[in-house]
Write a protein that holds these residues in place. Sequence first.
Motif, mmCIF file in Angstrom:
data_model
loop_
_atom_site.group_PDB
_atom_site.id
_atom_site.type_symbol
_atom_site.label_atom_id
_atom_site.label_comp_id
_atom_site.label_asym_id
_atom_site.label_seq_id
_atom_site.Cartn_x
_atom_site.Cartn_y
_atom_site.Cartn_z
ATOM 1 N N MET C 35 34.359 29.294 36.892
ATOM 2 C CA MET C 35 33.355 28.933 37.887
ATOM 3 C C MET C 35 32.472 30.122 38.159
ATOM 4 O O MET C 35 32.963 31.226 38.377
ATOM 5 N N GLU C 36 31.180 29.882 38.197
ATOM 6 C CA GLU C 36 30.248 30.947 38.551
ATOM 7 C C GLU C 36 29.858 30.804 40.023
ATOM 8 O O GLU C 36 30.209 29.825 40.661
ATOM 9 N N VAL C 37 29.133 31.772 40.506
ATOM 10 C CA VAL C 37 28.900 31.817 41.955
ATOM 11 C C VAL C 37 28.087 30.627 42.466
ATOM 12 O O VAL C 37 28.337 30.102 43.548
ATOM 13 N N THR C 38 27.101 30.164 41.693
ATOM 14 C CA THR C 38 26.301 29.038 42.175
ATOM 15 C C THR C 38 27.128 27.762 42.189
ATOM 16 O O THR C 38 26.902 26.877 43.019
ATOM 17 N N ASP C 39 28.095 27.677 41.291
ATOM 18 C CA ASP C 39 28.964 26.490 41.278
ATOM 19 C C ASP C 39 29.757 26.402 42.562
ATOM 20 O O ASP C 39 30.095 25.314 43.023
ATOM 21 N N PRO C 173 23.123 30.280 36.717
ATOM 22 C CA PRO C 173 22.677 28.930 36.346
ATOM 23 C C PRO C 173 23.721 27.896 36.775
ATOM 24 O O PRO C 173 24.907 28.175 36.784
ATOM 25 N N ILE C 174 23.202 26.723 37.095
ATOM 26 C CA ILE C 174 24.108 25.701 37.638
ATOM 27 C C ILE C 174 24.980 25.161 36.519
ATOM 28 O O ILE C 174 24.496 24.817 35.436
ATOM 29 N N PHE C 175 26.258 25.127 36.777
ATOM 30 C CA PHE C 175 27.246 24.551 35.838
ATOM 31 C C PHE C 175 27.109 25.162 34.434
ATOM 32 O O PHE C 175 27.054 24.450 33.441
ATOM 33 N N TYR C 176 27.075 26.485 34.408
ATOM 34 C CA TYR C 176 26.934 27.183 33.123
ATOM 35 C C TYR C 176 28.109 26.869 32.206
ATOM 36 O O TYR C 176 27.962 26.701 31.014
ATOM 37 N N ALA C 179 30.842 21.336 34.730
ATOM 38 C CA ALA C 179 31.114 21.005 36.128
ATOM 39 C C ALA C 179 32.585 20.774 36.407
ATOM 40 O O ALA C 179 32.968 20.527 37.545
ATOM 41 N N GLY C 180 33.408 20.856 35.376
ATOM 42 C CA GLY C 180 34.824 20.526 35.553
ATOM 43 C C GLY C 180 35.523 21.386 36.587
ATOM 44 O O GLY C 180 36.215 20.902 37.475
ATOM 45 N N SER C 181 35.309 22.715 36.473
ATOM 46 C CA SER C 181 35.973 23.619 37.433
ATOM 47 C C SER C 181 35.509 23.352 38.844
ATOM 48 O O SER C 181 36.280 23.437 39.800
ATOM 49 N N THR C 182 34.224 23.028 38.969
ATOM 50 C CA THR C 182 33.673 22.804 40.301
ATOM 51 C C THR C 182 34.299 21.578 40.933
ATOM 52 O O THR C 182 34.685 21.598 42.111
ATOM 53 N N ILE C 183 34.412 20.521 40.146
ATOM 54 C CA ILE C 183 34.997 19.284 40.692
ATOM 55 C C ILE C 183 36.462 19.520 41.033
ATOM 56 O O ILE C 183 36.977 19.070 42.054
#
Lengths: 386, 522, 361
Positions: C35-39, C173-176, C179-183
Motif C-alpha cells: 500500500m502506498e500513502v495515497t491508498d 499515484p492512486i492504486f499503484y 486496490a487489493g491491499s486497500t480493500i
Amino acid sequence: MKSKLIKVVLLLFVICLLFTGCLTSTLGVEQTIVIQSVGIDFDFKKGEYEVTMQCFDLSNTSAKGEIQGGKNSKIITAKGKSVEQAIMNTSKITGENPIYSQNRVIILGESILKNGIDKGFDVFVRDYRTRSSTPVAVARNFKAGDIVKADEKGLTAFPANTLQHVLESGEINSLTTEVTVMEFVNLCQEKTSSAYIPALSLEKKDDGIYAKINGMGIINDQKLVGFLSSDETRAMLWVINKIESGTILLENSSIGIATLEISASKTKTETKITKDGLLQYNIKIDCSLDLMEVDFRKECALDEKEIITLESEASNYIEKEVEKVIKKCLNEYKSDPFRFGKRLWVKSPESYRHLNKEWDEFLPNIKTNVSAEVKIRRVGRYGVKE
Amino acid sequence: MRIKHILLGYNKNKNGGEWMFKIFKKSFEKTYAPVENPPAPSASSKISTCLSENTFYIRTRCGDCFDIVIRNVDVSGTNGFFLLCDGMCDGLKVNNNVIEPILNSKELPQEPVQKFETIRDKIVGEVDIKELINVEDALEHAMSGFLVFFLEGVEKALAFSVQGFQTRSITDPITDVQSRGSREGFVEHFKTNITLIRRRMRTTDLRIEVQDMGTTTKTKICLCYLMDRVDGEVLSNVKSRLVRSEYDIVLASGNIQPLLDTDNPAIFSAVGVTERPDVFCAKIAEGKIGILVDGTPYAIYVPHVFTEEFQSFDDYANRPYYATFVRILKWFSFIFSIFLPGFYVSFGTFHQEVFPQDMLFQILSAELQTPFPIMLEAIIIHFIFEIMREAGLRMPKTVGPAVSIVGALVIGDAAVTAGLIATPMLIVVALTAVSSFVVPSIYEPVAILRFVFIIIGGTLGFYGIIILIALIVTNMCSVNPYGVPYTAPLLPLTPAATRDIILRLGWKHLGKRRLETTKMNN
Amino acid sequence: MGEKVKVSIEQIFVVMLLSRLFITLTDIPPIIGSMEVTDYLFRVLFFILLVFISAIPVYLTVKNDTNANILDRCVCISPIFGKVVAFIYGITFIYVIIATMARFDMFATSIIFPKTNFTGFLVIIILACMFAAILGIESISRSSTFIFVVFLVSFLAVVFSVYKKVDFLNFSPIFYNGAGSTIKAAFISMPRTFELAAVLMLMSKIKGNIKKGMTFWIIGMGLFQTVIIFLMVGVMGDYMKTQLIPAYTLSVVAEYGFLQRMDVLLTSTWILCVYIKVSVMIYLFKDCMKTLISDKYDNLYIIVSSIIVSVITLFLNPKAYSINYLLNPIIPLVLYSLTVIAIPCIVLISEKVKDVKNYEK
C-alpha cells in the motif's frame, strides 16, 4: 451496605495503583539539562560517535531569575558506541537527564553522512523525545562539534538561536532552505529522490567564530555525494519552488552591475514523455524582481528599453544557472534532488515501473527545458523615464 | 496493693463504676446538676378564660426569663395582662397606640367578650392586630416583638404589631458589588427585605409565603415567586423539601442551602446566593423561587445554573460590547484561577517543551535555586495565600495594616530573596489570586479544585489534568437541580439562550423571546 | 439511574464520533502488501462504503422513539435468546474497552510520558470512566459536547497551522500496486466500528431521528478521517511510513508563529476521546449485565467491569510485539459480524416470523 462495597472497591483500586508503582520516577526539573543544539561526529579510528551539545547554563542565576554575568549556555561533549549512548553518557559528567524538547538544530558531521545516513541518524527518527520539526544541517569542512561551539565567547545569549536563524535565513537570501527531520527522511525514503541538507561552515572573525551557510549537501542512496555552492543552491531552490527572497547580481548587464531582489517566484514543472519516448521536464519559472542597485550614473532613471533588456538578461541568467545545476546533479552526482522521479511516478506510473530500478543510470538521459519569465516590478525611487 | 489500686483507679467496686473517681463524679454532679427539663408544651395549650392559668402556663414555660414581661392591668373593671418581650417592642407605640387607648377608653362594654371585641375593632386602630387562641402562639408572637393582650373571661388573645427592636439600617451590600446597581442591600429583618422586594415588583403576581423553620429558633422563611412564571412542580418540590426538614436551629440561609441543593454529590452548588434586592427580583422574574431567611441578609434562590455565576447586574446597565468584554474577562478569569497553577506545575514538571526558550530559561534558573519541587512550592504558596485571605477576612480592622505589610513582605520579596519560592511561581499565584476574585461567588469550589489540579498536574502531568477536567464537567452535567440541567444552556445547547452567556447581545435580541430556566431541558 | 432519560440524537452521535475518531488518530498506517500513502487516503472511501453496507441491518432494526433496545427485543423473542445476546454484547463491550486501553497504552508508552509507569495512569483513566458511567449516559453525552468543542478547536488548530505545508508531490499515484491491499485494509478497519452496536443498545434512550443521525455520523466520520489523512500524507509523504502514529507527528509539526511545540495540548484532547469511549462501553456493559443477570444492581456491574478491565490491563504489560495482538483482525471481525450484522438480522427475521409487535416496556 452499598457504601461499604464502594469503599472496598476503592481500596482495591488503590492497591492496584500501589502495585503498579504509579508514583512517578520522573526526575525533578533541577536534574534536567535542556539541550539546544546537537552536533554528531564519527571517529573512524576509535569507531565511536562524538556528540557535542549546547545546553542551558544555569549556574549564574539567582532565584529571581536574574542573570548575574556570564554566558547562558555551555558546551558538553561525550562519546559512545551509538549516538543515544553518547548522549546518555553526558550524565556521567553532569548527573542530569538530557531533554530534547527545546532542541533547535541537529548538525551532522561529514563523517556521519559519508558513512551512511542510516548510521547515526536513526535515533532522531526513532526516539520519542526528539521532534520531527527540528532542522538538520551538515558541517562542511569542519567538525559538527566545532559548528555547535561557534560563538562560544558568549556574545549572544543563546548561540543555538543564531544557528537556527542562520538556517532560516533562506527566507531572506534564498541561499538555503530549512530542512526538518521530517522532510529529510521523506526525501530519503523516496526511492528515486535524493535528499538535500543545508551545509554550515565556520568563519573566523576578530571577535569570535561564527557559523555561516555554505551551500547544500546532496545525499543519494543514504550517502553524501557532494556539495552545491551558494549560487547552485539558489538555482536548485528555483527548480523545487522554494525561493522566497534573495538577490541576483548581474555583473555584465547593459547598465553595469545590477542587483535585483526577488520579490516573488513560482515554478511549475511539467513532466512530458515525448513522441520519441524520451523523458522531458518543462520547468517554467515565473519571477518578479525589484531593481535595488545599479552603478550610479547621472541619469538615474531607467527607460523602458533598459528595463526590458534587464529582464531578458535576468531571465537568461536564471535559465543558465538552473540548467547548470540540473546538469551537475544529474550527471556528476547522479542524484535527483529535484524529485523528477517522483513526478514521473505520479504522471506515468507504468513508465516509472520500468525505470525506477535503474533511475540513477537513467538520470543523464533526462531532458530539461527551462524557461524563465522575469518581470521587474519596481525600480526604486528614481522611477522610469518616459 | 491497695494503694496501687487507688492510684490506678482500679475497679474494686462490685457494683461497677470506678470508685476512685466517684468522689469527683459526685461533686461534679452537684455543681453541674442538669436542669430539670421544662414541661413540654401540652397538646391543649389553649388560652384559658382564667388569667392565672395563662400566667402560670407562661411562667412555667419560660421560667425566670428576664425579658418576658407580664404587666397586669385593669381594663374598666376587668383584669387583664400584657405579655411582651422586653427590648423587642417599640415603647412609644406600645404606650401611645395600645396601652393608653385601652386603659383610657371609657365606653367599653362590661361583658368580657364584648369588651374584647370592642378593643379589637374600635379602640386600637393604628397597629396590625392578630387574634390568637393558643398560649404557644402568644409566646411566639411575644418573642417576635408583638404585644399580646389577655383578658379575663376570654379564650382568645390579641397580638399587636408594635415591633421596635434595633435592626441594621439598609446599607451597601458588602459581597455583591455593582457599579450601576442600587446601593440597597438586604438586612437581617425579613419584613424590611420584603418591602425592598415589594417596592421593586409592584405586581399582584408576586407571592410571598412565610413559614417557620427550626423547632427551637422558629426562624421565619419567606418564599417569593411570581405566580405567572414559576413552575408548579419546582415550587411544590421546594416547599416539600422545606417542610420535611428536621432542623432544630436555623440561623442563616446557609443552613437551609443543603436542603435545597442537589441530591447527587456535586462540586458546585445549585443554589444561588445574593445580597441585593435588585438581583433577587431579577431572578424571580426569570421564574425562579427566592427564599429570604430572617436574621441574615443573604437571600437564596433556586434553581441556579452554572452560567449565572458569570452574569452580573452591571452587564445589563452597560453597553453590549463592553458587557460582552467583561463577560469574556470573567470566563478567562475563572479559567486562570482554577487552571493556571495546575498548568504551570504540569508544564514545569513534565512538559517543558511548551515554554518558549527564554521563558524556560528564566523558570529553570529560578526553580533551581529553590529547595522544593514545583508542585510542593505551588501547594505551599497557595496555602499561605489562603491563610492570608482567611486572616484578612476575620481579623479586626485595627490590626489590618500590620498583617498586610507582613504578608506582602513575607510572601513578596523575602521568600523570593531567601530562595524559598521562585519568582515565576509568585506571578502565577498573584494572577490566580486576583482572577479568583473576579467571580467571587464560586470562590469555594475554585479554591479547593485549584489544589486538586496542582496535585494532579504534579503527579500525572497535563494528561491527568485533562482527565480531571472531563470528570468535573461530567459531574456538572449529571446535576439537574429541579429538572433544569446545571450546565444549561450550554450543555445541552439551547441556541437562543446563548445570546446572554458569553456574549451579551443588545436588547433587540434579548427582548425577543423570554426563556425560562425551568424549561431548558434536553 | 436515569432509565427514563432521553438523550438527543446530536449528543449521542457526537459521542460516537469522538469514540471512533480515537481509533483514527492512533491508527498505525497499515503496511499491508504494497500500500502506498495515497491508498491510505482511499481506504477511507472503501471504509465508509463498507460501514454503510454493514450498517443496513442496524438501519432496519432501529426504531425512533422507542423504549426497547436490542436486548429487550431479544428477550421478547425468547428469554434465553435474550440472555445469550446480552452475553455476546457484554463480551464485545469488554473487548472494546480492553482493546482501547491497549491501543492507548501503546500510544502513550511509545510517544508520551517517558518515565512514568503508565499502567498506573491507565487504571486511573478506568477509574475516571467508571465514575462517569455511574453518573449515567445523560452526563456522558452532555460532557461529550464540551469535549467535542475542545477537540474541534485543537483539530482546527492543527489544520490551519499545517495546511500550508501540504505538498501535492508527496502523494503517490492512486492504486499503484492495485486496490487489493486497500480493500483489505478497509476490511480490517471496518470491524473496529463497534459504535453501531452501541447505537442498537442505546436506541431506547435516544430521542430524534436515529437513522438520519447515523447517516450524518458515518459521513462526518469519513470527513474527519479524510481531512486528517490528507494532511498526514500531504505534509509527511513517505515519512509517514516510518512513524508509528503519524497523527501524533502531525501535531508535533503543527506550528503557528510563536505557538510551537503545542503537541501536549493537542494530544490531550485525544485522551478525552478515550474517556468518552470507555465510559460509554462500561455503561453499556452494565445494561447487558442487567439483562443477563438481574436488573437490581446498577453500580455493582459498573464497578465489577472496571475491576476486571483494570486487572486485565495490569497483566497485559505492554511489550513491543503486543501491538500485533492489537492489530489482529479476527476477533473484532467475529464480534462485529455477530453484534452488528447477525444478531440484528436474526431479530428482524424472528420478529416478522413471530409477529412480535409489542416489545415496548
